[in-house]
Structure formats: structure tokens, C-alpha cells
Write an enzyme that holds these catalytic residues in place. Structure first.
Site, PDB file in Angstrom:
ATOM      1  N   SER A 175     -18.911  26.626  67.374  1.00 28.97           N
ATOM      2  CA  SER A 175     -19.057  26.350  68.804  1.00 28.97           C
ATOM      3  C   SER A 175     -20.034  27.278  69.505  1.00 28.97           C
ATOM      4  O   SER A 175     -20.620  26.900  70.513  1.00 28.97           O
ATOM      5  CB  SER A 175     -17.688  26.412  69.485  1.00 28.97           C
ATOM      6  OG  SER A 175     -17.059  27.642  69.251  1.00 28.97           O
ATOM      7  N   HIS A 203     -17.308  19.687  68.134  1.00 31.76           N
ATOM      8  CA  HIS A 203     -18.720  19.521  68.508  1.00 31.76           C
ATOM      9  C   HIS A 203     -19.473  18.573  67.585  1.00 31.76           C
ATOM     10  O   HIS A 203     -20.674  18.389  67.738  1.00 31.76           O
ATOM     11  CB  HIS A 203     -19.419  20.887  68.521  1.00 31.76           C
ATOM     12  CG  HIS A 203     -18.794  21.831  69.486  1.00 31.76           C
ATOM     13  ND1 HIS A 203     -19.064  21.812  70.838  1.00 31.76           N
ATOM     14  CD2 HIS A 203     -17.856  22.795  69.309  1.00 31.76           C
ATOM     15  CE1 HIS A 203     -18.343  22.741  71.448  1.00 31.76           C
ATOM     16  NE2 HIS A 203     -17.603  23.351  70.539  1.00 31.76           N
ATOM     17  N   LYS A 235     -15.457  16.607  75.002  1.00 29.91           N
ATOM     18  CA  LYS A 235     -16.846  17.004  74.789  1.00 29.91           C
ATOM     19  C   LYS A 235     -17.708  15.735  74.719  1.00 29.91           C
ATOM     20  O   LYS A 235     -17.941  15.136  75.763  1.00 29.91           O
ATOM     21  CB  LYS A 235     -16.925  17.921  73.579  1.00 29.91           C
ATOM     22  CG  LYS A 235     -16.320  19.264  73.990  1.00 29.91           C
ATOM     23  CD  LYS A 235     -16.015  20.252  72.938  1.00 29.91           C
ATOM     24  CE  LYS A 235     -15.454  21.493  73.626  1.00 29.91           C
ATOM     25  NZ  LYS A 235     -14.626  22.309  72.746  1.00 29.91           N
TER      26      LYS A 235
HETATM   27  C1  LIG Z   1     -13.505  23.188  72.930  1.00 33.19           C
HETATM   28  C2  LIG Z   1     -12.964  23.488  71.575  1.00 33.19           C
HETATM   29  C3  LIG Z   1     -11.597  23.421  71.317  1.00 33.19           C
HETATM   30  C4  LIG Z   1     -10.595  23.233  72.408  1.00 33.19           C
HETATM   31  O1  LIG Z   1     -10.571  21.914  72.866  1.00 33.19           O
HETATM   32  P1  LIG Z   1     -10.008  21.627  74.323  1.00 33.19           P
HETATM   33  O2  LIG Z   1      -9.699  20.174  74.309  1.00 33.19           O
HETATM   34  O3  LIG Z   1     -11.096  21.989  75.266  1.00 33.19           O
HETATM   35  O4  LIG Z   1      -8.787  22.472  74.489  1.00 33.19           O
HETATM   36  C5  LIG Z   1     -11.168  23.608  70.022  1.00 33.19           C
HETATM   37  N1  LIG Z   1     -12.039  23.875  69.023  1.00 33.19           N
HETATM   38  C6  LIG Z   1     -13.361  23.962  69.241  1.00 33.19           C
HETATM   39  C7  LIG Z   1     -14.281  24.259  68.100  1.00 33.19           C
HETATM   40  C8  LIG Z   1     -13.862  23.798  70.522  1.00 33.19           C
HETATM   41  O5  LIG Z   1     -15.163  23.930  70.755  1.00 33.19           O
END
Ligand SMILES: *Cc1c(COP(=O)(O)O)cnc(C)c1O
Length: 386
Positions: A175, A203, A235
Site C-alpha cells: 500500500s 489495491h 478503493k
Molecule cells: C485500505 C487497506 C485496508 C483497510 O481497508 P478499509 O476498508 O479501508 O478498512 C487493508 N489492507 C490494505 C492493504 C489497505 O490498503
């Protein structure tokens, strides 16, 4: 003794203080934050769906049919037809028997790791895994071992020494760095040691692979080589929440044992309705992936000409490595003065000495947006030394 004020002051002095900006108006390349219009390169809205009117329409229809709140947890009375249909569609999208919705990705990660392991087991995590995966490893009673980033050889040594059930956990796309995990080698290591592999593809889903199926598909792996897939909906899919996909017995185990699933209110059904539309658009509209990945190429070529230090990333997450927190803050502030919003990421989110700007791209950006960013970066680099 309690002295929060002093702790906060020290954090500020160290350049680590976190603050929030107040946004107004819909998601998009141009955001109104703190009352000022800015060009933003920091959202995870990779496909430009967060403000898509078709998702809004689906959400309104969902509200008309289901109201606003789910009212209860999935196991009580909060599990609606909208949730159920979305789970079936996610399972099909991921090519797996079943999928299970969670209210956030953070909770999904805590839930899976906690439900699958106990004190006799070992969880193996890449050092650069997302905080929610690390926290999942800390919360479970299993032993957690962390291996150097993407170092499958080191992981194999740890696997050979471990007892109990072995769960390997990795980001699909990291991330903060945007690089892709060595999934083929990880899957081979897992198979050799009778371990399970869990991929957090927050992602990758929507962005990589055929029809946006994610990093597992892009790596050419079969679904059964990665026993647990976690994906988020907030995302590339532009809504909120998360899912876990896998074999039917995995999903039933999570329903029985994943505490962040059992003890939390279901996401609003209207969010599930909007996500069903998002999933269809993400699969069908290939031009969105082509566009965002085109921006990535344009940016990398331009940034290398300026002499910036980039990460080894081909995904919409593009770090500009700057070193210490003060430098990262200074660049972030300089960009903000010119109306550009980019996240300055500092320890402890990233390792000491690797503070960076985390630039992210969206299909909603235009090539002109990318060029604007590059020209402002060139000015800052010329003024401050890259
Ligand atoms: C954003 C993210 C999460 C958390 O997801 P949310 O739905 O925002 O709580 C978990 N793992 C990764 C790699 C992320 O980038």
C-alpha cells in the site's frame, strides 16, 4: 504519569504530527479542502468510481427499498438480499465458491487471521504488510513471524522451523510502495510447506488482472493456490467495506468464528447495492484500467527526467522517496502551496529513513493533470534539490 500534551508536543517536534483537512463536495481529481480547490493525487479511487452517478443512483434505489441502516449484525437481522446478492457476485468475480462481506478491510483482516489461527499456529507476515494485517497477527494467539520484504527465501526458512498450522499473509500490492508481492513464489512456498496463503488485494482488485480481478489473476495463479483472498470495496470500487473470498468451508468458518464479523453492524444495504453496480462497471469498463495505468507511465517517465527517486512500482501507487520526515513534509507543503494535494507518508507508517510522497492516480485524472503535477515537482526539485 499522564501527560498527553507533552507527548503531542514531542510528536510535533519530530515532524510526525498527523492532521486532517476538511473536504467538501464529491470525490474527484479536484477537491475542495479547507475551503480551497486543489488538484489531488492521494485518493485510492483508482477507477474514478467514488462519485459515479450510476453508483449514486443505485444507492438511492437501495435507500428507497431498504432504508438507511442495516439495523443489526449479519447474524441477527442485518443480512439483506442486497448483501447476499453482492456476496454471490463477488464470489463469481473472484472465481471462488463463496464470499463474505465485512464492514471494513481492517476488520476483515483481524477477523480472518483470528478465526483461522490459535496458539499452536504460526502467522508469517511480510514486513511491509498493511497495519491491519500486522494488527491481526498481534491480536491472534498464534505466534507471528515477520520476514523481510518480499524475501521468499527467508520465509521458507521460517516455514521449515515452524510448528502447527502455517498461515502466510501478504499484501497483493503493497500500500505504501505500490510494488506487487512475489505471489507465484509465495504460493510455491506455501504448497511446499503445507501452509495457506492469504492475499490482501485492497489495491489490486479492480486495477490489475483480467477484468480487474486483481493481483492473483495477474500473477497467473489459480484460485486454489491462494486459499484466502481479501479485497476492499472502498478503493477501486469506490464505495465502502470489504470481502473475503474462498472455499465454502473457509466462509462458514469465518461466519462462526470471525469476531469482527459476528459482533458488528452490517454495512448499510444501500452501500451493497451501489457496490453491485461498481463491480459490474469495474469488470466491463476496461478503458478505466488502461487510462489509470497510462497515467502511471506518463508520470514515471516525467519524474525520472526530473531526477526524482521513485519506487519499483507499475501500479497507481507511486512513491517519491525523500528520506526523512522533515523533507517529506517540506515537499508536501510546497506542493500544497501550488494547489496540489499529495500525501506525505512518514514513520511509523513506513520504515525510518523512507519518508515519502505517496502519489496515486485515478482514471478520473487527465493527462493534463499529470503534467501539472510534474511541472510543479520540477520546480520544487530545482528549488530544493531532489
Ligand atoms: C485500505 C487497506 C485496508 C483497510 O481497508 P478499509 O476498508 O479501508 O478498512 C487493508 N489492507 C490494505 C492493504 C489497505 O490498503
Amino acid at each position: 504519569m499522564w501527560n498527553l500534551h507533552e507527548d503531542l508536543q514531542r510528536r510535533r517536534a519530530d515532524g510526525l504530527y498527523r492532521t486532517r483537512r476538511v473536504g467538501d463536495g464529491p470525490q474527484g481529481p479536484e477537491l475542495v479542502v479547507d475551503g480551497r480547490r486543489m488538484l489531488a493525487f492521494c485518493s485510492n479511487d483508482y477507477l474514478g468510481l467514488a462519485a459515479d452517478p450510476r453508483l449514486g443512483e443505485a444507492m438511492r434505489r437501495g435507500v428507497a427499498r431498504y432504508g438507511v441502516g442495516a439495523g443489526a449484525a449479519h447474524l441477527i437481522s442485518g443480512h439483506s438480499r442486497a448483501h447476499h446478492a453482492l456476496e454471490e457476485e463477488l464470489a463469481e468475480f473472484a472465481g471462488r465458491e463463496r464470499a463474505l462481506l465485512f464492514s471494513t478491510g481492517y476488520m476483515a483482516n483481524l477477523g480472518v487471521i483470528g478465526a483461522l489461527t490459535d496458539r499452536r499456529d504460526t502467522v508469517f507476515e511480510d514486513r511491509l504488510n498493511h497495519a491491519s494485517l500486522i494488527d491481526g497477527g498481534l491480536l491472534t494467539r498464534a505466534q507471528m513471524r515477520r520476514y523481510a520484504h518480499a524475501d521468499v527465501k527467508a520465509l521458507r526458512e521460517q516455514l521449515a522451523e515452524a510448528r502447527g498450522r502455517r498461515l502466510i499473509v501478504t499484501d497483493g500490492v503493497f500500500s505504501m510502495d505500490g510494488d506487487v508481492a512475489p505471489l507465484v513464489e509465495l504460493a510455491a512456498g506455501a504448497a511446499d510447506h503445507d501452509a495457506w496463503l492469504m492475499v490482501d488485494d485492497a489495491h489490486g482488485i479492480g486495477v490489475l488482472g483480467a477484468r480487474g480481478r486483481g493481483s492473483i489473476d495477474a500473477a497467473g495463479l489459480e484460485p486454489d493456490q491462494v486459499q484466502v483472498l481479501m479485497g476492499t470495496l472502498g478503493k477501486a470500487l469506490g464505495t465502502a467495506g470489504a470481502f473475503v473470498a474462498g472455499a465454502s468451508d473457509l466462509i462458514e468458518t469465518l461466519i462462526q468464528h470471525a469476531r469482527p464479523y459476528v459482533y458488528t453492524t452490517a454495512m448499510p444495504p444501500a452501500v451493497a447495492e451501489a457496490t453491485r453496480v461498481a463491480l459490474r462497471i469495474a469488470s466491463d469498463e476496461e478503458w478505466r484500467r488502461e487510462r489509470v495505468l497510462g497515467h502511471v507511465q506518463r508520470f514515471r517517465a516525467g519524474a525520472l527526467r526530473i531526477g526524482l527517486t521513485l519506487g519499483a512500482s507499475t501500479t497507481p501507487i507511486q512513491p517519491i522517496l525523500l528520506g526523512d520526515s522533515t523533507t517529506a513534509n517540506r515537499w508536501g507543503d510546497a506542493l500544497a502551496r501550488d494547489g496540489i494535494l499529495v500525501g506525505a507518508i512518514r514513520p511509523p507508517t513506513v520504515p525510518e529513513g523512507t519518508a515519502r510522497l505517496r502519489v496515486t492516480f485515478s482514471a478520473a485524472h487527465t493527462a493534463a493533470h499529470v503534467d501539472t503535477l510534474l511541472s510543479v515537482l520540477a520546480e520544487i526539485a530545482a528549488g530544493q534539490g531532489a
